[in-house]
Design a protein around this motif. Structure first.
Motif: not given
Ligand code: NAP
Length: 290
Positions: A227-228, A207, A168, A186-188, A139, A162-163, A230, A265-266
């Motif tokens: 990239v997410g 994320v 990834v 960035c992260h949680i 990825t 982010v993530g 859901n 991205v997938g």
């Protein structure tokens, strides 16, 4: 402004045709990918089906090795060791997650780094850190391929990732760093996510939270890579549909370029898996000749 759509399907097809040529040049050798699947997981089986199809398209042999849900750690180790020493097997992929009684990460570490289709073995992640990469996480490679094919300049670019997952966020940040981008991860624990994302000329989000990135969090003219993946309910059809982490409609009004989900991205990630298998075949052949 209406953003340019970065078409992952088209980019993935281009990569696949390069892999097809590389694989044809290996004849009479035929590289083979073995995917190991532990237990009965319908999602993973669907993923395996799409892997098999993608491999067939480029001339890579594919085998899905299904192991019983209750397999012991020792038997899983034996299975991977056998695949490592089998000269007919070019690349191995352990489908994650594995059942909770097994240590998936430890099992991934047992895969021969030269057969590591996913590029997640510590040796290969170490190669990413050192800027001497051979195989790398698919990825992260896909994100880089999209940026390269869209001719987005990376040197000096203000990038926000982010993530920070191992497969990834972290490797993507490192690959961007290698290209001399200025990368914020960035992260949680990030206190004010929007303050960071609003500065990004290139915003990459991995994320797994639908709607995390709204239009007010995006700098006008930014390149946005979503990239997410859901699954959310679709009120119109009553079924579910796949969306990314980015609020696509409003963000595409202010971004200069954006990847859709699905079709972003997938699609490129699958192609990068095939490229890793071809790369593994070349690395092993080089070693054989020494
Ligand atoms: P992961 O291992 O769950 O990582 C998610 C990351 O997001 C973690 O670093 C987490 O931080 C961070 N995070 C969680 N909530 C956050 C928040 N509110 N603000 C900022 N960061 C936050 O997932 P992953 O494997 O990296 O995958 C991420 C997403 O990409 C998923 O939707 C997955 O399905 C998708 N994915 C897509 C592809 C593709 O080919 N398109 C491939 C792989 C994954 P902490 O760890 O500190 O909680």
């Amino acid at each position: 402004m209406s953003a340019r759509i970065l078409d992952g399907v088209a980019i993935g097809e281009k990569v696949k045709s390069q892999v097809r040529e590389a694989v044809a040049a290996m004849k009479p050798r035929v590289p083979k990918l073995v995917a190991v699947l532990v237990g009965d997981n319908p999602g993973a089986r669907a993923y395996a089906k799409s892997q098999a199809k993608a491999c067939e398209e480029v001339g890579i042999a594919y085998e899905l090795r299904e192991l019983a849900e209750g397999i012991t750690e020792a038997d899983l180790v034996r299975e991977i060791t056998t695949l490592n020493t089998d000269p007919e097997v070019t690349a191995i992929l352990l489908t994650m997650p594995v059942p909770p009684h097994l240590d998936g990460r430890a099992a991934q570490r047992l895969i021969d780094p030269l057969k590591d289709a996913d590029g997640v073995h510590p040796v290969n992640l170490g190669g990413v850190v050192q800027g001497r990469r051979q195989l790398a996480p698919c990825t992260a490679l896909a994100v880089m391929e999209i940026l390269e094919s869209a001719e987005i300049p990376l040197k000096g670019a203000e990038v926000v990732m982010v993530g920070h997952s191992e497969i990834v966020g972290k490797p993507t940040a490192l690959l961007l760093l290698e290209q001399l981008a200025t990368v914020t991860v960035c992260h949680i624990g990030t206190v004010d996510l929007a303050a960071h994302t609003r500065r990004a000329e290139i915003l990459i989000v991995a994320v797994g939270k639908a709607g995390l990135i709204t239009a007010d969090m995006v700098r006008p003219g930014a390149v946005v890579i979503d990239v997410g993946i859901n699954r959310v309910p679709d009120p119109e059809t009553g079924k579910s549909r796949i969306v990314g982490d980015v609020d696509f409609g409003p963000v595409s009004e202010i971004a200069s370029a954006i990847t859709p989900v699905p079709g972003g991205v997938g699609a490129v990630t699958t192609a990068m898996l095939l490229r890793n298998v071809a790369e593994a075949a070349n690395l092993q052949e080089t070693l054989r000749r020494i």
